[in-house]
Scaffold this motif. Sequence first.
Motif, short mmCIF file in Angstrom:
data_model
loop_
_atom_site.label_atom_id
_atom_site.label_comp_id
_atom_site.label_asym_id
_atom_site.label_seq_id
_atom_site.Cartn_x
_atom_site.Cartn_y
_atom_site.Cartn_z
N UNK A 186 2.71 2.61 8.75
CA UNK A 186 2.07 2.02 9.92
C UNK A 186 3.14 1.50 10.87
N UNK A 187 2.76 1.47 12.13
CA UNK A 187 3.61 0.85 13.15
C UNK A 187 2.71 0.05 14.07
N UNK B 223 0.85 -1.17 0.00
CA UNK B 223 0.00 0.00 0.00
C UNK B 223 0.89 1.23 0.00
N UNK B 224 1.06 1.83 -1.15
CA UNK B 224 1.93 2.97 -1.30
C UNK B 224 1.40 4.18 -0.53
N UNK C 286 4.32 -9.38 8.44
CA UNK C 286 3.65 -8.08 8.61
C UNK C 286 4.07 -7.05 7.57
N UNK C 287 4.60 -7.48 6.43
CA UNK C 287 4.98 -6.53 5.38
C UNK C 287 3.81 -6.22 4.45
N UNK C 288 2.78 -7.09 4.45
CA UNK C 288 1.60 -6.90 3.60
C UNK C 288 0.36 -7.08 4.47
N UNK D 50 -1.32 -16.36 6.23
CA UNK D 50 -1.82 -15.05 6.63
C UNK D 50 -2.68 -15.21 7.88
N UNK D 51 -2.61 -14.21 8.77
CA UNK D 51 -3.35 -14.29 10.02
C UNK D 51 -4.27 -13.07 10.18
#
Length: 73
Positions: free
Chosen positions: A6-7, A1-2, A47-49, A22-23
């Motif tokens: 997020x953190x 998502x360009x 958590x990169x996508x 995926x979770x």
Amino acid sequence: MAGIEYEIMEEIGVISESKSGWKKELNIVSWNGKEPKFDIRDWSPDHSKMGKGMTFSANDLSSLKELLKKMDL
């Protein structure tokens, strides 16, 4: 998502996991440097996508909790 930063401030727990790894997770996430909110969405293993999800304030989540109690789940 360009263009979206997020953190993940806190990983609360996993709701479910797909065969692909995926979770669906409940986390506290800060989006674009804003105040962290409760967040439910699908995440890749690293958590990169992410998939589409929903964010909730503490008040929203409290209201949702009360609604779920009424359902007697």
